[in-house]
Design a protein around this motif. Structure first.
Motif, PDB file in Angstrom:
ATOM      1  N   ARG A 167       0.826  -1.201   0.000  1.00  0.00           N
ATOM      2  CA  ARG A 167       0.000   0.000   0.000  1.00  0.00           C
ATOM      3  C   ARG A 167       0.868   1.261   0.000  1.00  0.00           C
ATOM      4  O   ARG A 167       1.921   1.304   0.619  1.00  0.00           O
ATOM      5  N   TYR A 202      -3.545   4.149   0.459  1.00  0.00           N
ATOM      6  CA  TYR A 202      -4.343   3.792  -0.707  1.00  0.00           C
ATOM      7  C   TYR A 202      -3.708   2.670  -1.510  1.00  0.00           C
ATOM      8  O   TYR A 202      -2.511   2.389  -1.406  1.00  0.00           O
ATOM      9  N   ASP A 203      -4.564   2.017  -2.340  1.00  0.00           N
ATOM     10  CA  ASP A 203      -4.144   0.914  -3.196  1.00  0.00           C
ATOM     11  C   ASP A 203      -3.465   1.488  -4.436  1.00  0.00           C
ATOM     12  O   ASP A 203      -4.085   2.259  -5.177  1.00  0.00           O
ATOM     13  N   GLU A 224       0.408   8.336   1.706  1.00  0.00           N
ATOM     14  CA  GLU A 224       0.478   9.758   1.358  1.00  0.00           C
ATOM     15  C   GLU A 224       0.559  10.568   2.644  1.00  0.00           C
ATOM     16  O   GLU A 224      -0.306  10.466   3.511  1.00  0.00           O
ATOM     17  N   THR A 231      -5.357   0.705  -7.956  1.00  0.00           N
ATOM     18  CA  THR A 231      -6.650   1.324  -8.259  1.00  0.00           C
ATOM     19  C   THR A 231      -6.714   2.785  -7.844  1.00  0.00           C
ATOM     20  O   THR A 231      -7.585   3.521  -8.326  1.00  0.00           O
ATOM     21  N   GLY A 232      -5.828   3.192  -6.936  1.00  0.00           N
ATOM     22  CA  GLY A 232      -5.881   4.556  -6.429  1.00  0.00           C
ATOM     23  C   GLY A 232      -6.963   4.767  -5.384  1.00  0.00           C
ATOM     24  O   GLY A 232      -7.158   5.887  -4.909  1.00  0.00           O
ATOM     25  N   VAL A 233      -7.643   3.686  -5.013  1.00  0.00           N
ATOM     26  CA  VAL A 233      -8.740   3.800  -4.045  1.00  0.00           C
ATOM     27  C   VAL A 233      -8.182   3.969  -2.639  1.00  0.00           C
ATOM     28  O   VAL A 233      -7.317   3.193  -2.203  1.00  0.00           O
ATOM     29  N   THR A 234      -8.672   4.968  -1.931  1.00  0.00           N
ATOM     30  CA  THR A 234      -8.232   5.212  -0.561  1.00  0.00           C
ATOM     31  C   THR A 234      -8.835   4.165   0.370  1.00  0.00           C
ATOM     32  O   THR A 234     -10.050   3.968   0.389  1.00  0.00           O
ATOM     33  N   GLU A 235      -7.978   3.497   1.113  1.00  0.00           N
ATOM     34  CA  GLU A 235      -8.442   2.470   2.044  1.00  0.00           C
ATOM     35  C   GLU A 235      -8.566   3.003   3.460  1.00  0.00           C
ATOM     36  O   GLU A 235      -9.299   2.442   4.271  1.00  0.00           O
ATOM     37  N   LYS A 236      -7.839   4.083   3.760  1.00  0.00           N
ATOM     38  CA  LYS A 236      -7.905   4.624   5.123  1.00  0.00           C
ATOM     39  C   LYS A 236      -7.536   6.097   5.112  1.00  0.00           C
ATOM     40  O   LYS A 236      -6.481   6.480   4.627  1.00  0.00           O
ATOM     41  N   TRP A 237      -8.425   6.922   5.631  1.00  0.00           N
ATOM     42  CA  TRP A 237      -8.135   8.329   5.884  1.00  0.00           C
ATOM     43  C   TRP A 237      -7.814   8.493   7.364  1.00  0.00           C
ATOM     44  O   TRP A 237      -8.428   7.849   8.217  1.00  0.00           O
ATOM     45  N   ARG A 279      -3.405   9.648   4.076  1.00  0.00           N
ATOM     46  CA  ARG A 279      -4.226   8.499   3.684  1.00  0.00           C
ATOM     47  C   ARG A 279      -3.340   7.328   3.296  1.00  0.00           C
ATOM     48  O   ARG A 279      -2.154   7.475   2.996  1.00  0.00           O
TER      49      ARG A 279
END
Length: 641
Positions: free
Chosen positions: A248, A472-473, A251, A476-482, A470
């Motif tokens: 992962r 993120y993956d 950022e 995919t660019g999908v945020t998994e945790k903020w 955050r």
């Protein structure tokens, strides 16, 4: 005669004519033979029991534990020879600060090499760039020493690996492995940490997010045997892409430009003043995000092994200090919020305050009748001690604890210190008084202090400082945790507004250099603290910790900054003259970079014009010539006696 028949006859005879009992008992008696089926029944029971045990065990392993065991086996077969890259660490704009690449380690089996030792050593030395006579001699030695396997080089580039493969030598093992790189060099080194030879994160985000950085998610992986060959399974297996899977990505909240800025100005002042160490932290008080965090001296995580722990540790969250006058911000805020003092508080400052048979002093004598504003303007120790005594040990202690003094802030980095805040029951009146001006029964980290001052700037709402924006993956660019920081109200809004106004007027009407940022009204306070001795008893003569903490714009704070310089030897060793110029340079350029609108930075709280501000000359510019000449000046040999 049949014995049975004889027995029957004998029983009918008179007693006197019978045979003796001993003789009768010696005659064997034939019994009916036991059926052989009992042995068969016993074996049947044993076999059935064993069968049931085996069935039960199989049911447990295959049905109850089946999924877990299958996963364990798959994991074991997927660990061998698999190249997985750690996720990248980036700044808030996506600039890579830490990335993984593939490097190669070279191992040689000397007994399998067909060429001579000299030829092998010279060839390997050329390819691996170990061409000095000493290095070539070392290679010849280890190749002829009789070891079954020797390590020739680590972390080779792809070009070298290709050249080694082109040799087509037997006994050459080229093993690929992940290699961590920090493309910005020393930038944010103390925040990032580093990865050791065992690919384990040490310090910083690398250690704190070890699992996330290695988490490839549910990416299917092929199953390999002990030799790294694919295991043939009934179902088609997944295959690796050409690029190894990534963990992962992390950022961060820091801004690359602001980080460069803070490190440049802090380093310039620390080198000019010949300070032992320093730190500069920029925080957004409305979110708790750390925008920049510079430490001096710094290090290069690409070459971490060259530096001692005293340099690689993030001292601004590990080591504690007594901050001195910058702590008066929390002292006055605590007194007002608890109701111990009123906004119109005043006292006569004679320069000395007696407490039992001891006394506290100002550094510059008495100031006559002072109110809260002039307590800040004159940085009165007597005034701060009086406010602390009015607040009381328990009330003051509890309010400081709300500011996270004596407690970890919860920053998302490993190794944070809790600081020091003695239990209120152990405070003597002198401890309470001295704590009022940043000594006494407390010691904190620069991180704790800026988080407390940010609460004053943020209308009394304390927000947990944090570095991770955050997770993120990368595929995919999908945020998994903020990151969701903790929040708590530590001051009434009216108290925070009043203290901010006092601090802003202090800067606008005072005589200090610190906080003079053209176009912006700054609220802040200087501090020149004594350094505690290594034994913890008393203070070092001639040693100070110079600091300044402030925020802007005073009416709507969007940036808080603290600068701490430990052990300066120039510019009077004052917080105003050492830390102040660093703050001014950082605050001005940071405000412009963030697009914070300018305001009437020279006006006082009541709107009256303040003093005219001089242009800000950054330390990196002011001292550039001196620093450049010092770097190129040859070192002088110490005199011998």
């Amino acid at each position: 005669m049949d014995p049975l028949r004889l027995m029957e006859t004998d029983e009918t005879l008179p007693t006197s004519t019978r045979e003796p009992a001993s003789r009768r008992h010696s005659i064997p008696v034939r019994r009916r033979p036991r059926s052989p089926l009992w042995r068969m029944r016993a074996w049947q029971v044993l076999l059935l029991t064993g069968f049931l045990v085996i069935c039960g065990r199989l049911y447990y392993l295959q049905i109850i534990q089946g999924e877990k065991i299958t996963q364990n086996a798959a994991d074991q077969r997927q660990k061998h020879n698999l190249l997985v890259h750690r996720g990248a660490i980036t700044d808030r704009h996506g600039l890579p600060l830490a990335i993984d690449t593939t490097r190669y380690d070279l191992y040689i089996h000397p007994e399998l090499i067909k060429v001579s030792t000299d030829e092998a050593a010279e060839t390997l030395a050329r390819i691996t760039h170990q061409e000095t006579p000493a290095e070539v001699a070392h290679l010849k030695h280890i190749l002829s020493a009789g070891y079954p396997v020797v390590t020739i080089a680590r972390s080779l580039e792809r070009e070298a690996a290709d050249e080694l493969q082109a040799l087509n030598w037997a006994g050459v093992d080229i093993v690929s492995r992940p290699f961590r790189q920090y493309p910005e060099g020393t930038l944010a080194a103390h925040l990032l940490g580093y990865v050791n030879m065992d690919t384990k994160g040490q310090g910083g985000i690398e250690q704190a997010q070890e699992n996330s950085l290695k988490d490839t998610g549910k990416i299917p992986k092929p199953q390999l045997d002990g030799h790294g060959h694919t295991i043939m399974l009934p179902k088609a297996q997944p295959m690796w892409d050409i690029t190894p899977p990534l963990g992962r990505h992390i950022e961060l909240t820091i801004d690359n430009y602001l980080q460069h800025l803070a490190e440049r100005e802090l380093t310039a002042m620390c080198e000019h003043s010949r300070a032992q160490r320093g730190t500069a932290i920029i925080e957004d008080p409305t979110t708790g995000e750390i925008l920049a965090w510079a430490n001096f001296p710094t290090y290069d995580p690409n070459q971490y092994s060259k530096y001692p722990f005293s340099i690689t540790k993030n001292w601004a969250m590990v080591d504690v200090y007594q901050p001195g006058s910058t702590f008066k911000i929390l002292t006055v805020a605590s007194g007002l919020d608890t109701g111990a003092i009123k906004p119109n508080w005043s006292m006569y400052d004679s320069g000395t305050l007696s407490i039992g048979n001891r006394s506290v002093h100002n550094h510059d004598g008495g100031h006559g009748q002072i109110d809260l504003l002039h307590l800040f303007i004159h940085s009165s120790n007597v005034g701060a001690a009086s406010v602390a005594l009015k607040t009381g040990a328990q009330g003051f202690h509890d309010k400081l604890a709300e500011f996270s003094i004596g407690h970890q802030t919860g920053i998302d980095l490993p190794g944070e210190s809790s600081g020091l805040l003695l239990p209120a029951k152990d405070w003597k009146p002198l401890d309470t008084a001295c704590t009022g001006f940043g000594q006494g029964a407390m010691a904190c980290t620069p991180l704790q202090l800026i988080s407390g001052v940010s609460a004053v700037a943020n209308d009394g709402l304390w927000i947990q400082p944090h570095l991770i924006k955050r997770v993120y993956d990368p595929t995919t660019g999908v945020t998994e945790k903020w990151t969701e920081p903790k929040k708590r109200e530590v001051l009434q809004r009216s108290t925070a507004k009043l203290v901010s106004s006092l601090l802003a007027t202090n800067i606008a009407t005072g005589s200090q250099i610190a906080g003079q940022v053209p176009g912006y009204r700054v609220a802040g306070k200087t501090g020149t603290a004594q350094k505690v001795t290594a034994s913890g008893r008393g203070y070092m003569a001639g040693q100070t910790i110079a600091s300044f903490v402030g925020f802007l714009p005073a009416e709507n704070p969007q940036l808080t900054c603290i600068v701490v310089v430990d052990g300066p030897l120039t510019d009077g060793q004052w917080g105003n003259t050492v830390a102040g110029p660093v703050f001014n340079a950082i605050a001005l350029q940071a405000a412009q970079h963030l697009g914070i609108p300018t305001n009437n930075g020279t006006a006082t709280a009541d709107g009256k014009p303040g003093k005219k501000m001089a242009p800000v000359v950054p330390p990196s510019v002011r001292y550039s010539a001196d620093l450049e000449s010092a770097r190129h000046k040859p070192a002088t040999k110490p005199k011998t006696h």
